[in-house]
Design a protein around this motif. Sequence first.
Motif, PDB file in Angstrom:
ATOM      1  N   THR A 163     -10.380  -4.591  -2.785  1.00 20.31           N
ATOM      2  CA  THR A 163     -10.142  -3.182  -2.474  1.00 20.31           C
ATOM      3  C   THR A 163      -9.336  -2.553  -3.602  1.00 20.31           C
ATOM      4  O   THR A 163      -8.471  -3.203  -4.184  1.00 20.31           O
ATOM      5  CB  THR A 163      -9.360  -3.016  -1.155  1.00 20.31           C
ATOM      6  N   CYS A 166      -6.399  -1.839   6.326  1.00 20.35           N
ATOM      7  CA  CYS A 166      -7.031  -1.079   5.247  1.00 20.35           C
ATOM      8  C   CYS A 166      -5.977  -0.233   4.557  1.00 20.35           C
ATOM      9  O   CYS A 166      -4.997   0.186   5.168  1.00 20.35           O
ATOM     10  CB  CYS A 166      -8.161  -0.200   5.774  1.00 20.35           C
ATOM     11  N   HIS A 192      -6.907   0.620  -4.417  1.00 22.89           N
ATOM     12  CA  HIS A 192      -6.107   1.725  -3.896  1.00 22.89           C
ATOM     13  C   HIS A 192      -5.735   2.618  -5.075  1.00 22.89           C
ATOM     14  O   HIS A 192      -4.999   2.205  -5.971  1.00 22.89           O
ATOM     15  CB  HIS A 192      -4.850   1.178  -3.214  1.00 22.89           C
ATOM     16  N   TYR A 234       0.834  -1.205   0.000  1.00 23.66           N
ATOM     17  CA  TYR A 234       0.000   0.000   0.000  1.00 23.66           C
ATOM     18  C   TYR A 234       0.870   1.257   0.000  1.00 23.66           C
ATOM     19  O   TYR A 234       0.588   2.240  -0.701  1.00 23.66           O
ATOM     20  CB  TYR A 234      -0.920   0.008   1.224  1.00 23.66           C
ATOM     21  N   GLY A 250     -16.959  -4.849  -2.443  1.00 23.91           N
ATOM     22  CA  GLY A 250     -15.767  -4.016  -2.406  1.00 23.91           C
ATOM     23  C   GLY A 250     -15.737  -3.255  -1.089  1.00 23.91           C
ATOM     24  O   GLY A 250     -16.764  -2.770  -0.621  1.00 23.91           O
ATOM     25  N   CYS A 251     -14.590  -3.171  -0.449  1.00 18.72           N
ATOM     26  CA  CYS A 251     -14.519  -2.518   0.850  1.00 18.72           C
ATOM     27  C   CYS A 251     -13.138  -1.913   1.041  1.00 18.72           C
ATOM     28  O   CYS A 251     -12.207  -2.211   0.301  1.00 18.72           O
ATOM     29  CB  CYS A 251     -14.834  -3.494   1.979  1.00 18.72           C
ATOM     30  N   ARG A 252     -13.030  -1.069   2.047  1.00 19.25           N
ATOM     31  CA  ARG A 252     -11.762  -0.382   2.304  1.00 19.25           C
ATOM     32  C   ARG A 252     -11.090  -0.885   3.574  1.00 19.25           C
ATOM     33  O   ARG A 252      -9.909  -0.667   3.765  1.00 19.25           O
ATOM     34  CB  ARG A 252     -12.000   1.121   2.408  1.00 19.25           C
ATOM     35  N   ARG A 253     -11.820  -1.503   4.469  1.00 17.16           N
ATOM     36  CA  ARG A 253     -11.230  -2.005   5.703  1.00 17.16           C
ATOM     37  C   ARG A 253     -11.679  -3.447   5.889  1.00 17.16           C
ATOM     38  O   ARG A 253     -12.864  -3.733   5.963  1.00 17.16           O
ATOM     39  CB  ARG A 253     -11.686  -1.146   6.893  1.00 17.16           C
ATOM     40  N   ILE A 254     -10.738  -4.336   5.957  1.00 14.49           N
ATOM     41  CA  ILE A 254     -11.059  -5.754   5.969  1.00 14.49           C
ATOM     42  C   ILE A 254     -10.261  -6.462   7.045  1.00 14.49           C
ATOM     43  O   ILE A 254      -9.256  -5.963   7.546  1.00 14.49           O
ATOM     44  CB  ILE A 254     -10.743  -6.414   4.605  1.00 14.49           C
ATOM     45  N   SER A 280     -13.579 -10.375  -0.924  1.00 14.52           N
ATOM     46  CA  SER A 280     -13.810  -8.955  -1.184  1.00 14.52           C
ATOM     47  C   SER A 280     -12.651  -8.423  -2.014  1.00 14.52           C
ATOM     48  O   SER A 280     -11.670  -9.119  -2.263  1.00 14.52           O
ATOM     49  CB  SER A 280     -13.936  -8.170   0.126  1.00 14.52           C
TER      50      SER A 280
END
Length: 734
Positions: free
Chosen positions: A656, A720, A658, A482, A708-712, A654
Amino acid sequence: MALQPRGPASQFHSFLLVTGQIGSMQRAPFDSDLKSDPFWTVQQLDYATSGVLLMGKHLADFDFDDFFDWPPGAAMLAEIEEKATFPPSEEVQNLMEKLDNLIEEIILRSEKGCRQLYAAHYEFSPPIQRWLDKCHLLKWLLRYHQGRRVNAGNMRRFAKKLGMASCTRMEVDDVVHLYREAKERTKDLMAESPYLRKQFLHGQLNSAIDKEQDQEAKKRIQYVLRGEAQRKTWQGIHRATKPRGLLSVTRVEAQQDDGSVVEHTTKESIEHALMSELSTRFGRAESAPVYQGALFDLLGVYANTETAVHILEGTFEPPPDADARTIVLLTEISRIWQQIGEGKVSISISQEVYQHYWRRVKEKISSSFSGLHFGHYKSIAHDDYLSDILARKMSLISATGAAPERWARGLTVMLEKIAGVASITKLRAILLLEADFNFHNKLIFGSRMLDLARQNDLVPEEIYNEKGRTAEDAILQQVLMYDTARITKRPLVVAQVDAAQCYDRVALSMAALTLRAFKVHNSLVLAMLRPLHCMEFYLRTGFGQSESYFGGKEQGKHGLAQGNGAAPPTWQQISTLMISAQQRKGHGMDVECPITRKKIRQVGIVYVDDTNLWDGMAENDDVNSAAHKSQEAINDWGGFLHASGGALKAEKCSATIHNLEPDDKGGWIYPDQRKRRRPDEDETDWEELDDLQFSVPQGDNDAEQIRGCRRIKRFKIWVCPHDPMDSQTVTSSS
């Protein structure tokens, strides 16, 4: 708990090693007390440590005719070693089964002649031991006065040893009074047992220091002091940080076809519901392409045909109806087999290896439907002769692949994954295998096979459940990616894909080919897979053990089973195949070291069944191209998993994205920040990003959309890439 033979340790008693064999007879030295010349007698075993396979019997009363009526165990073992081949003949299989039944019968019978020694419920020191002995003597006297059957001679000798001989002549009322006082005093001392224990050990240490020549005793006492202090420290830590152990289920909830939920609370209904669910669960691997069409006819269940040899050698011509991704995996199997070359996994098990393992394991580990528990094997490991016998037997099983039928009976323990959640699909099924079966699997697959893979650099960088790595290491690698994406301002798509019931959904033929690719001999593979395929699954719930079973030779189940020591290493090698296949398909990203400029291609990170697949980060990538490549990677990973018998669990998958964009002020922001700060501007570009959807393959042609998600939560840790305030969080899960 340890085992020790009953009866006095006397030179007039020989503790008979009942192996039913002349080969165990040894020449004994002249015994003056027996007034006889040297003669053949049975092997003498250490009274304190052997503890099993023993039967006390006076030599003068021993009927050697009965002894010779036993099946000739040593001769049988030698005969099997002479005739052992792979594949084994029917005669060798029958002899192996007969030998295993004999040893099982001897061990279980000998345990009845042993007393059980339990760990002390207090910390030992001489003062407490003296008062406990007083309590035992007085209780003994009370039983004597009640007219119960006791050994009066032993009781008097014990009283004399304690200096309490006068107690044997007391009236019953006086004995009762003394017993009550002794119990009260003992309870008071036990409250101080930690202090008394430390005082006793320090006294021993000071005594050893005064004797300067006794340095070894000093080191041993210091080791005991340090070890006990560390155990107490960690007991407190574990008591506060580790969750309470989950008990076996006493109720289950099963969803019906109409959507309603039925709760089962009786022993019979629970067992029926669990057997129905597990029978279906352990049969799902049959959907793998290797069990369909012409490929199944060529390979069979265990892939022990000539076709398997052709696959390993790279000369296999796949049939027209073969699955494309299955062929890719078979190609990788051949490549790995050829890369290792002449290396191979050893099949022999020596006495030293046998003893090293069993002396170190924890005795309280649950195992063995037959009743041959860890305590038996730990006791045997303290005797060289017995260890040699069982090590030779294990080597024969490894060399011939003729696993005993006992290995094909297991006890499935049903546990709640989450306390209070009794849904039948949310329960964890742990299979308790025979102790020696799991020893074989851990040694061959968990140790020797993985060591050979490491020697040949066949453990991918993506695998983080490898020895010496942790889930935190995997998360750190993800965070670094990230950060790299944030610095380079390039789009990064991370697809989190989770395999459903990974160990329980493995096609045995694919597992066999994978293990053989890593140079595990076919006899070793069959010795592990055949019992699993023919396993008779008994159940243990909160109501006890079931009398019936499901599975067996008639049904033939699949999967590696949770609780099997070979399951984690086998799954790791299958993951290695899938990672290699992903790279061959061009998936993943180039990761470059900023110092050495060395590049490696990495498809993501893998921790058992949890996987993060990476795509994007190329110079010419935009959000759409990165998302397209990520979807292709998901499709291939799901296809490879399906080829091995597994499937992706859509509700736990899921993706994500970035992605950083210019904020028209010389800086960079995430799209969701722009939307919240300036909702009135044209949001066409951001809507396109929000409309990107991902799916995971389900079976041959089906697919299911994932969120779809940002914090998993990955690898038991929350992570995240960013939050709306442009901060990054990595927090431990509760």
